[in-house]
Scaffold this motif. Structure first.
Motif, PDB file in Angstrom:
ATOM      1  N   SER A  30     -28.269 -15.575  -8.826  1.00  0.00           N
ATOM      2  CA  SER A  30     -28.731 -15.068 -10.120  1.00  0.00           C
ATOM      3  C   SER A  30     -28.786 -16.165 -11.164  1.00  0.00           C
ATOM      4  O   SER A  30     -29.721 -16.233 -11.968  1.00  0.00           O
ATOM      5  CB  SER A  30     -27.821 -13.940 -10.604  1.00  0.00           C
ATOM      6  OG  SER A  30     -27.907 -12.842  -9.746  1.00  0.00           O
ATOM      7  N   HIS A  31     -27.797 -17.050 -11.152  1.00  0.00           N
ATOM      8  CA  HIS A  31     -27.757 -18.152 -12.108  1.00  0.00           C
ATOM      9  C   HIS A  31     -28.943 -19.101 -11.889  1.00  0.00           C
ATOM     10  O   HIS A  31     -29.608 -19.513 -12.841  1.00  0.00           O
ATOM     11  CB  HIS A  31     -26.436 -18.915 -11.992  1.00  0.00           C
ATOM     12  CG  HIS A  31     -26.365 -20.115 -12.860  1.00  0.00           C
ATOM     13  ND1 HIS A  31     -26.158 -20.042 -14.218  1.00  0.00           N
ATOM     14  CD2 HIS A  31     -26.504 -21.432 -12.576  1.00  0.00           C
ATOM     15  CE1 HIS A  31     -26.170 -21.254 -14.728  1.00  0.00           C
ATOM     16  NE2 HIS A  31     -26.379 -22.117 -13.752  1.00  0.00           N
ATOM     17  N   VAL A  32     -29.203 -19.447 -10.636  1.00  0.00           N
ATOM     18  CA  VAL A  32     -30.313 -20.345 -10.323  1.00  0.00           C
ATOM     19  C   VAL A  32     -31.632 -19.692 -10.716  1.00  0.00           C
ATOM     20  O   VAL A  32     -32.498 -20.337 -11.316  1.00  0.00           O
ATOM     21  CB  VAL A  32     -30.301 -20.746  -8.831  1.00  0.00           C
ATOM     22  CG1 VAL A  32     -31.564 -21.503  -8.465  1.00  0.00           C
ATOM     23  CG2 VAL A  32     -29.064 -21.580  -8.521  1.00  0.00           C
ATOM     24  N   MET A  33     -31.802 -18.412 -10.401  1.00  0.00           N
ATOM     25  CA  MET A  33     -33.038 -17.712 -10.761  1.00  0.00           C
ATOM     26  C   MET A  33     -33.228 -17.729 -12.276  1.00  0.00           C
ATOM     27  O   MET A  33     -34.312 -18.043 -12.770  1.00  0.00           O
ATOM     28  CB  MET A  33     -33.020 -16.271 -10.243  1.00  0.00           C
ATOM     29  CG  MET A  33     -34.239 -15.457 -10.647  1.00  0.00           C
ATOM     30  SD  MET A  33     -35.831 -16.072 -10.053  1.00  0.00           S
ATOM     31  CE  MET A  33     -35.876 -15.394  -8.401  1.00  0.00           C
ATOM     32  N   ALA A  34     -32.178 -17.434 -13.018  1.00  0.00           N
ATOM     33  CA  ALA A  34     -32.276 -17.401 -14.481  1.00  0.00           C
ATOM     34  C   ALA A  34     -32.625 -18.774 -15.042  1.00  0.00           C
ATOM     35  O   ALA A  34     -33.365 -18.875 -16.022  1.00  0.00           O
ATOM     36  CB  ALA A  34     -30.964 -16.895 -15.075  1.00  0.00           C
TER      37      ALA A  34
END
Length: 81
Positions: free
Chosen positions: A44-48
């Motif tokens: 989720s962090h990488v996607m954001a």
């Protein structure tokens, strides 16, 4: 698009497993799992971080911007793919 290398194109194509021109959360999760990260928070962090328009997909333009901002990381990924 300026500043695009064959390695960047190759990596994006490997990430975009269904060939629709964008990397979904599921595709990103699979790639990160291959690289050793299985934590949903990491995904989720990488996607954001990469998905700058907030559509829950990484398009080629967003991917290239990330590559230019993180050249060392991209080179490490290129070695694995």
């Amino acid at each position: 698009m300026e500043g695009v290398t064959p390695e960047m194109e190759r990596i994006f194509e490997r990430f975009d497993t269904n060939g629709d021109g964008k990397v979904s959360l599921a595709e990103l999760s699979e790639v990160l799992r291959t690289l050793g990260s299985t934590n949903a928070d990491d995904v989720s962090h990488v996607m954001a971080e990469i998905d700058t328009d907030g559509d829950d997909n990484i398009d080629f333009k967003e991917f290239i911007a990330f590559c230019h901002a993180n050249p060392g990381l991209v080179m490490d990924i290129a070695k694995l793919f």
